[in-house]
Motif scaffolding. Structure first.
Motif, PDB file in Angstrom:
ATOM      1  N   SER A  57       0.813  -1.208   0.000  1.00  0.00           N
ATOM      2  CA  SER A  57       0.000   0.000   0.000  1.00  0.00           C
ATOM      3  C   SER A  57       0.854   1.270   0.000  1.00  0.00           C
ATOM      4  CB  SER A  57      -0.920  -0.065   1.222  1.00  0.00           C
ATOM      5  OG  SER A  57      -1.470   1.161   1.476  1.00  0.00           O
ATOM      6  N   ALA A  58       1.850   1.336   0.915  1.00  0.00           N
ATOM      7  CA  ALA A  58       2.673   2.548   1.028  1.00  0.00           C
ATOM      8  C   ALA A  58       3.472   2.777  -0.256  1.00  0.00           C
ATOM      9  CB  ALA A  58       3.604   2.433   2.229  1.00  0.00           C
ATOM     10  N   PHE A 106      -6.795  -0.868  -2.397  1.00  0.00           N
ATOM     11  CA  PHE A 106      -6.328   0.181  -1.478  1.00  0.00           C
ATOM     12  C   PHE A 106      -7.117   1.484  -1.612  1.00  0.00           C
ATOM     13  CE2 PHE A 106      -2.559  -2.599  -2.051  1.00  0.00           C
ATOM     14  CZ  PHE A 106      -2.548  -3.094  -0.754  1.00  0.00           C
ATOM     15  N   SER A 107      -7.607   1.969  -0.494  1.00  0.00           N
ATOM     16  CA  SER A 107      -8.485   3.149  -0.496  1.00  0.00           C
ATOM     17  C   SER A 107      -7.866   4.382  -1.162  1.00  0.00           C
ATOM     18  CB  SER A 107      -8.927   3.500   0.920  1.00  0.00           C
ATOM     19  OG  SER A 107      -9.718   2.463   1.398  1.00  0.00           O
ATOM     20  N   PRO A 108      -6.594   4.739  -0.864  1.00  0.00           N
ATOM     21  CA  PRO A 108      -6.061   5.950  -1.508  1.00  0.00           C
ATOM     22  C   PRO A 108      -6.029   5.811  -3.032  1.00  0.00           C
ATOM     23  CG  PRO A 108      -4.660   5.260   0.309  1.00  0.00           C
ATOM     24  CD  PRO A 108      -5.636   4.152   0.092  1.00  0.00           C
ATOM     25  N   TRP A 130      -8.362   8.154  -5.657  1.00  0.00           N
ATOM     26  CA  TRP A 130      -7.730   8.846  -6.804  1.00  0.00           C
ATOM     27  C   TRP A 130      -8.453   8.476  -8.110  1.00  0.00           C
ATOM     28  CZ3 TRP A 130      -3.093   6.102  -9.341  1.00  0.00           C
ATOM     29  CH2 TRP A 130      -2.589   6.854 -10.401  1.00  0.00           C
ATOM     30  N   MET A 131      -8.656   7.168  -8.312  1.00  0.00           N
ATOM     31  CA  MET A 131      -9.313   6.708  -9.546  1.00  0.00           C
ATOM     32  C   MET A 131     -10.741   7.242  -9.629  1.00  0.00           C
ATOM     33  SD  MET A 131      -7.289   4.846 -11.309  1.00  0.00           S
ATOM     34  CE  MET A 131      -5.701   4.081 -11.071  1.00  0.00           C
ATOM     35  N   VAL A 132     -11.449   7.226  -8.511  1.00  0.00           N
ATOM     36  CA  VAL A 132     -12.849   7.686  -8.494  1.00  0.00           C
ATOM     37  C   VAL A 132     -12.912   9.160  -8.904  1.00  0.00           C
ATOM     38  CG1 VAL A 132     -14.843   8.160  -6.984  1.00  0.00           C
ATOM     39  CG2 VAL A 132     -13.713   5.932  -6.891  1.00  0.00           C
ATOM     40  N   ASP A 138     -13.050  -1.661   0.860  1.00  0.00           N
ATOM     41  CA  ASP A 138     -13.482  -0.414   0.231  1.00  0.00           C
ATOM     42  C   ASP A 138     -14.175  -0.708  -1.097  1.00  0.00           C
ATOM     43  OD1 ASP A 138     -13.798   2.095  -0.837  1.00  0.00           O
ATOM     44  OD2 ASP A 138     -11.717   2.719  -0.553  1.00  0.00           O
ATOM     45  N   SER A 139     -15.419  -0.294  -1.205  1.00  0.00           N
ATOM     46  CA  SER A 139     -16.186  -0.399  -2.457  1.00  0.00           C
ATOM     47  C   SER A 139     -16.145  -1.787  -3.088  1.00  0.00           C
ATOM     48  CB  SER A 139     -15.678   0.600  -3.503  1.00  0.00           C
ATOM     49  OG  SER A 139     -15.291   1.812  -2.938  1.00  0.00           O
TER      50      SER A 139
END
Ligand code: DC
Length: 231
Positions: free
Chosen positions: A63-64, A112-114, A118-120, A195-196
């Motif tokens: 993720s990081a 991954f949420s971040p 961004w994509m959304v 997430d989603s």
């Protein structure tokens, strides 16, 4: 002769969600051409970022590392008659995105949420003026919760896997079981991420294509759209 569509249909937002191999791309392409909409394939954007991670040697489960990689990454989607063109940092990577390693990386980076946030944002900007059919996993639930039409396209894993296998031919090295196994693994991740996750919006029309021909699915989807946004 194509049937003329009204102005309401031309500004509409149509969301098509469903698992891999359900036929979303084909249905979206037909809906776009029938109703004069731009066809935007959101999965291609996750694929482009998955490709970037593979190229950069960043683990698609890190993720990081992915967050750092996303800074300064440009992903653009251009709708065209022959399908979407995907630009990754200005390079046309469209032809590289169907590789099984890229499919797997896309499914991993998309948990991954971040990365999703961004994509959304990018997807909402692409559809902000309406007149789009966007397909993916969370279009009706997250990206465009107020979409005029939402379709959730599904089919059994075996049928989806066999469709994918046939699309990949000729490829003597690929076995149908492998394709079905990979697809189930992606399904599992797409449906169970925090997430989603992939799921039908409460107001989506469900279309199960397991025992339908492609023509029947397209016809059914066109009827759903015409019923909501007029002819
Ligand atoms: O639709 P596709 O197979 O090209 O999508 C590739 C991956 O991207 C998929 O496994 C999950 C992810 N994805 C997503 O999380 N949300 C979307 N709206 C579209 C795709």
């Amino acid at each position: 002769m194509t049937t003329p569509v009204n102005r309401e249909a031309r500004r509409a937002v149509v969301a098509i969600d469903g698992p891999a191999g359900a036929g979303k791309s084909t249905v979206a392409k037909h809906i776009a051409s029938r109703f004069g909409l731009l066809n935007l394939e959101s999965g291609a954007m996750y694929r482009a970022f998955g490709l970037k991670a593979l190229r950069a040697g960043v683990d698609p489960d890190d993720s990081a590392g992915l967050e750092k990689l996303a800074i300064g990454t440009g992903i653009d989607l251009e709708a065209g008659d022959a399908g979407n063109r995907v630009l990754l940092d200005g390079e046309d990577v469209t032809a590289l995105l169907r590789d099984p390693a890229v499919s797997d990386a896309a499914s991993r980076v998309s948990v991954f949420s971040p990365i999703r946030a961004w994509m959304v944002r990018l997807q909402q900007a692409l559809g902000a003026r309406g007149g789009v059919v966007m397909e993916g996993r969370d279009i009706g639930t997250v990206v465009f919760p107020l979409a005029d039409v939402k379709i959730f396209l599904d089919a059994s894993a075996e049928v989806r896997g066999m469709r994918r296998y046939e699309q990949m031919q000729p490829a003597p090295e690929v076995q149908p079981d492998e394709v079905i196994r990979d697809l189930r693994a992606r399904d599992e991740r797409d449906r169970n991420r925090a997430d989603s996750p992939l799921k039908a919006a409460p107001d989506a029309v469900l279309l199960d294509s397991t025992s339908m021909s492609l023509e029947e699915v397209i016809e059914a989807a066109e009827k759903i759209v015409a019923g909501r946004v007029g002819r």
